[in-house]
Design a protein around this motif. Structure first.
Motif, PDB file in Angstrom:
ATOM      1  N   UNK A 273       0.892  -1.179   0.000  1.00  0.00           N
ATOM      2  CA  UNK A 273       0.000   0.000   0.000  1.00  0.00           C
ATOM      3  C   UNK A 273       0.915   1.209   0.000  1.00  0.00           C
ATOM      4  N   UNK A 274       0.994   1.915  -1.128  1.00  0.00           N
ATOM      5  CA  UNK A 274       2.063   2.911  -1.281  1.00  0.00           C
ATOM      6  C   UNK A 274       1.516   4.336  -1.434  1.00  0.00           C
ATOM      7  N   UNK A 275       2.293   5.191  -2.071  1.00  0.00           N
ATOM      8  CA  UNK A 275       1.976   6.619  -2.113  1.00  0.00           C
ATOM      9  C   UNK A 275       0.821   6.977  -3.031  1.00  0.00           C
ATOM     10  N   UNK A 276       0.458   8.257  -3.047  1.00  0.00           N
ATOM     11  CA  UNK A 276      -0.652   8.706  -3.890  1.00  0.00           C
ATOM     12  C   UNK A 276      -0.515  10.170  -4.278  1.00  0.00           C
ATOM     13  N   UNK A 277      -1.320  10.569  -5.234  1.00  0.00           N
ATOM     14  CA  UNK A 277      -1.328  11.969  -5.692  1.00  0.00           C
ATOM     15  C   UNK A 277      -2.727  12.225  -6.254  1.00  0.00           C
ATOM     16  N   UNK A 278      -3.693  12.194  -5.357  1.00  0.00           N
ATOM     17  CA  UNK A 278      -5.098  12.165  -5.790  1.00  0.00           C
ATOM     18  C   UNK A 278      -5.545  13.444  -6.486  1.00  0.00           C
ATOM     19  N   UNK A 279      -6.346  13.264  -7.542  1.00  0.00           N
ATOM     20  CA  UNK A 279      -6.996  14.392  -8.210  1.00  0.00           C
ATOM     21  C   UNK A 279      -8.366  14.604  -7.557  1.00  0.00           C
ATOM     22  N   UNK A 280      -8.614  15.841  -7.158  1.00  0.00           N
ATOM     23  CA  UNK A 280      -9.931  16.197  -6.616  1.00  0.00           C
ATOM     24  C   UNK A 280     -10.550  17.137  -7.652  1.00  0.00           C
ATOM     25  N   UNK A 281     -11.622  16.685  -8.324  1.00  0.00           N
ATOM     26  CA  UNK A 281     -12.119  17.374  -9.521  1.00  0.00           C
ATOM     27  C   UNK A 281     -13.444  18.068  -9.218  1.00  0.00           C
ATOM     28  N   UNK A 282     -13.484  19.391  -9.436  1.00  0.00           N
ATOM     29  CA  UNK A 282     -14.723  20.122  -9.146  1.00  0.00           C
ATOM     30  C   UNK A 282     -15.314  20.655 -10.448  1.00  0.00           C
ATOM     31  N   UNK A 283     -16.530  20.202 -10.768  1.00  0.00           N
ATOM     32  CA  UNK A 283     -17.229  20.660 -11.984  1.00  0.00           C
ATOM     33  C   UNK A 283     -18.075  21.895 -11.679  1.00  0.00           C
ATOM     34  N   UNK A 284     -18.422  22.593 -12.748  1.00  0.00           N
ATOM     35  CA  UNK A 284     -19.182  23.849 -12.614  1.00  0.00           C
ATOM     36  C   UNK A 284     -20.504  23.681 -11.887  1.00  0.00           C
ATOM     37  N   UNK A 314      -8.465  20.095  -9.399  1.00  0.00           N
ATOM     38  CA  UNK A 314      -8.798  20.486 -10.768  1.00  0.00           C
ATOM     39  C   UNK A 314     -10.155  21.182 -10.727  1.00  0.00           C
ATOM     40  N   UNK A 315     -10.195  22.443 -11.149  1.00  0.00           N
ATOM     41  CA  UNK A 315     -11.441  23.221 -11.096  1.00  0.00           C
ATOM     42  C   UNK A 315     -11.859  23.585 -12.506  1.00  0.00           C
ATOM     43  N   UNK A 316     -13.139  23.408 -12.812  1.00  0.00           N
ATOM     44  CA  UNK A 316     -13.607  23.795 -14.146  1.00  0.00           C
ATOM     45  C   UNK A 316     -13.520  25.317 -14.272  1.00  0.00           C
ATOM     46  N   UNK A 317     -13.086  25.758 -15.441  1.00  0.00           N
ATOM     47  CA  UNK A 317     -12.650  27.146 -15.623  1.00  0.00           C
ATOM     48  C   UNK A 317     -13.661  28.196 -15.140  1.00  0.00           C
ATOM     49  N   UNK A 418     -14.553  17.383 -19.648  1.00  0.00           N
ATOM     50  CA  UNK A 418     -14.312  16.133 -18.917  1.00  0.00           C
ATOM     51  C   UNK A 418     -13.118  15.360 -19.502  1.00  0.00           C
ATOM     52  N   UNK A 419     -13.008  15.314 -20.820  1.00  0.00           N
ATOM     53  CA  UNK A 419     -11.901  14.538 -21.421  1.00  0.00           C
ATOM     54  C   UNK A 419     -10.552  15.105 -20.972  1.00  0.00           C
ATOM     55  N   UNK A 420     -10.469  16.440 -20.921  1.00  0.00           N
ATOM     56  CA  UNK A 420      -9.205  17.065 -20.516  1.00  0.00           C
ATOM     57  C   UNK A 420      -8.862  16.705 -19.068  1.00  0.00           C
ATOM     58  N   UNK A 421      -9.860  16.753 -18.189  1.00  0.00           N
ATOM     59  CA  UNK A 421      -9.541  16.511 -16.775  1.00  0.00           C
ATOM     60  C   UNK A 421      -9.234  15.038 -16.521  1.00  0.00           C
ATOM     61  N   UNK A 422      -9.870  14.153 -17.261  1.00  0.00           N
ATOM     62  CA  UNK A 422      -9.558  12.715 -17.094  1.00  0.00           C
ATOM     63  C   UNK A 422      -8.096  12.474 -17.494  1.00  0.00           C
ATOM     64  N   UNK A 423      -7.716  13.068 -18.612  1.00  0.00           N
ATOM     65  CA  UNK A 423      -6.332  12.937 -19.093  1.00  0.00           C
ATOM     66  C   UNK A 423      -5.346  13.446 -18.034  1.00  0.00           C
ATOM     67  N   UNK A 447     -17.194   9.696 -15.086  1.00  0.00           N
ATOM     68  CA  UNK A 447     -15.807  10.095 -14.777  1.00  0.00           C
ATOM     69  C   UNK A 447     -15.143   9.059 -13.874  1.00  0.00           C
ATOM     70  N   UNK A 448     -15.859   8.590 -12.847  1.00  0.00           N
ATOM     71  CA  UNK A 448     -15.200   7.722 -11.860  1.00  0.00           C
ATOM     72  C   UNK A 448     -14.696   6.432 -12.510  1.00  0.00           C
ATOM     73  N   UNK A 449     -15.405   5.942 -13.527  1.00  0.00           N
ATOM     74  CA  UNK A 449     -14.940   4.699 -14.156  1.00  0.00           C
ATOM     75  C   UNK A 449     -13.714   4.942 -15.034  1.00  0.00           C
ATOM     76  N   UNK A 450     -13.426   6.205 -15.318  1.00  0.00           N
ATOM     77  CA  UNK A 450     -12.255   6.487 -16.178  1.00  0.00           C
ATOM     78  C   UNK A 450     -11.036   6.939 -15.367  1.00  0.00           C
ATOM     79  N   UNK A 451     -11.233   7.168 -14.072  1.00  0.00           N
ATOM     80  CA  UNK A 451     -10.091   7.550 -13.228  1.00  0.00           C
ATOM     81  C   UNK A 451      -9.420   6.260 -12.756  1.00  0.00           C
ATOM     82  N   UNK A 452      -8.122   6.136 -13.037  1.00  0.00           N
ATOM     83  CA  UNK A 452      -7.409   4.901 -12.668  1.00  0.00           C
ATOM     84  C   UNK A 452      -6.947   4.992 -11.217  1.00  0.00           C
ATOM     85  N   UNK A 453      -7.896   4.832 -10.286  1.00  0.00           N
ATOM     86  CA  UNK A 453      -7.564   4.892  -8.871  1.00  0.00           C
ATOM     87  C   UNK A 453      -8.354   3.830  -8.128  1.00  0.00           C
ATOM     88  N   UNK A 454      -7.753   3.350  -7.026  1.00  0.00           N
ATOM     89  CA  UNK A 454      -8.424   2.312  -6.240  1.00  0.00           C
ATOM     90  C   UNK A 454      -9.737   2.787  -5.671  1.00  0.00           C
TER      91      UNK A 454
END
Ligand code: NAD
Length: 494
Positions: A273-284, A314-317, A418-423, A447-454
């Motif tokens: 169980x190692x390190x992380x760098x989680x993306x927290x994504x806020x949509x408009x 990550x905040x939507x513009x 969404x495509x940009x933030x998933x990338x 989105x959640x199914x496209x984020x590669x996180x546990x």
């Protein structure tokens, strides 16, 4: 011209600065910390063969709390032998029902001594008492309760199969959630019939040693749980001991890779169980105030010492200015200081070394061109502290965006689609956790199914439950802990 927005902002600031709190320190009178701690091997505290001890200090005062034994190779060997004898003599022969009773007893005793554990966790690790009292200790007890329930039901966990324990489990844990990480490791191992040699991190050994006292008082057969202290060399001796049948490690990716190399070719099973760098994504369309609380909880509470911390925002513009404004206002209300004060939101950084690492990353961010915002709070004069920090004007290639800082430092980037933030979210070596804030259920699923996180939280952050598996993709590790999945690494299915 003064706009409505200016007036609202002023009202918010007046409101926040109107609240000052008198100190409300949790008493430490009911806590006993010995001057010196030995190794817990075979049900007894024994001196290390070398006679070497090291100090554990309070990161909020820099004062020594106790001397703790340093286990060398001979001590590790003694602990593994004690665990093997306990496995052969008692534990593998005991019914699941009886094993469960012992684990329930540990859970109840943690609840009975909850205040003592919470205070020691905050003194030794620097985390606010609010967190150790409300999160670490109750969740640790909940893990023992949960896995105690499985001990006599393993036939139902794996229908049509029989389980066989692996034998002696070597378990190595980090400093950010010491008592909880010990629970994640010990509870499923015991429930499945394994015995244990556990090593806490060198900067936070005290709650594990208190747990050793509790396990002794709970009358567990001697040697079923052995707790030995020391630093990396002690951990390495556990990993490389031929008598250890399974390794469970939680810690940095760097050390995880070393462990993986040492175990290559041995056939010894392991979970990392190692390190992380989680993306927290806020949509408009997100509820912004709720999102701000989630962001603050995700990165600033527990000083950002959380593997799954929401360290990349990550905040939507279209909402970036409004959200960042609210976030800064909220940061000004955070109370940084004495971990034992019940009002404290953010405690001390765990060690001098970690303080230097965090400050080094802030400097790197600035050198790479980031803009910085830090809350204006005063910091105590002694101890290790970092002000909650925002880094804006950063991009994907910046080190502060790619690497785990493990402190209260949040990088902020904007996105349009969404495509940009998933990338962007997936563009790090890690894949432990993530968060999405939106009003739309369909967007959450997409989105959640496209984020590669546990784990990906939706409209919340850092929620844990013993019934739910946890673990990473990519360099965040392998295997799962928690829930039914957490039993699997400790058994062979036959
Ligand atoms: P670390 O890797 O430095 O140390 C972790 C443990 O490993 C300590 O007990 C340490 O003494 C021991 N150790 C060090 N060198 C070793 C070696 N060569 N062989 C065996 N053991 C060795 O990590 P840390 O600084 O204590 O903890 C922070 C890290 O833990 C962060 O990267 C964080 O993301 C990670 N973490 C992950 C999870 C998760 O569930 N994925 C949970 C908590 C923390």
């Amino acid at each position: 011209m003064i706009t409505d927005k200016d007036i609202q902002k002023k009202q918010r600031l007046d409101f926040t600065s109107a609240w000052t709190y008198d100190p409300a320190p949790e008493s430490s009178d009911h806590v006993t910390i010995s001057d010196k701690y030995d190794l817990f091997i075979g049900g007894k505290f024994v001196e290390p063969v070398s006679g070497t001890y090291f100090a554990t200090v309070s990161p909020s005062t820099e004062k020594k709390l106790a001397d703790v034994a340093e286990a060398g190779e001979k001590d590790v060997d003694n602990a593994v032998k004690a665990a093997r004898t306990a496995y052969d003599t008692y534990w593998k022969k005991m019914s699941g029902r009886d094993r469960g009773k012992y684990i329930y007893r540990i859970a109840r005793m943690i609840q009975e001594r909850a205040r003592e554990f919470a205070v020691i966790e905050s003194m030794d690790g620097g985390k606010p008492i609010r967190e150790s009292r409300d999160v670490d200790v109750p969740l640790a007890a909940a893990h023992y309760f949960y896995y105690a329930g499985w001990a006599d039901k393993l036939d139902y966990a794996f229908p049509g199969r029989k389980t066989q324990p692996r034998g002696v489990a070597g378990q190595i844990i980090p400093w950010n959630f010491p008592l909880l990480m010990a629970a994640w490791k010990i509870a499923p191992a015991l429930a499945t019939g394994n015995t244990v040699v556990l090593k806490p991190a060198e900067t936070t050994p005290l709650t594990s040693l208190k747990l050793a006292e509790l396990i002794r008082d709970a009358d567990l057969p001697p040697g079923v749980v052995n707790i030995i202290t020391g630093a990396g060399q002690t951990g390495s001796a556990i990993v490389n001991h031929p008598g250890v049948d399974k390794i469970a490690f939680t810690g940095s990716t760097q050390v995880g890779k070393l462990i993986q190399k040492s175990l290559a070719g041995t056939g010894k099973p392991y979970t990392l169980e190692l390190g992380g760098k989680a993306a927290n994504i806020v949509f408009e369309d997100a509820a912004l105030d709720q999102a701000v609380e989630g962001i603050v909880n995700g990165i600033f509470f527990n000083q950002g010492h959380v593997c799954c911390a929401g360290s990349r925002l990550f905040v939507q513009e279209g909402i970036a200015d409004a959200l960042i404004g609210k976030l800064k206002d909220r940061m000004e209300t955070l109370i940084v200081g004495d971990p034992l004060d019940k009002n404290t939101d953010i405690g001390a950084i765990n060690s001098r070394a970690q303080l230097d690492t965090i400050n080094g990353y802030i400097e790197t961010g600035l050198n790479e061109g980031a803009d910085i915002y830090q809350c204006k709070c005063d910091l105590p004069s002694s101890g290790y502290w970092v002000k909650p920090t925002l880094l804006t004007g950063v991009s994907q290639s910046h080190r502060v965006v790619q690497e785990e800082i493990f402190g209260p430092v949040l990088t902020i980037q904007t996105f349009r689609t969404p495509a940009e933030v998933i990338e962007k979210a997936n563009n790090t070596p890690y894949g432990l956790s993530g968060g999405i804030w939106t009003d739309k259920g369909a967007k959450i699923f997409k989105i959640s199914t496209k984020i590669r996180s546990g784990v990906v939280w939706a409209n919340t952050f850092n929620k844990f439950d013993p019934t739910s598996p946890f673990g990473g993709y990519k360099e965040s590790g392998m295997g799962r802990e928690g829930g039914l999945h957490g039993l699997l690494p400790y058994v062979e299915l036959i």
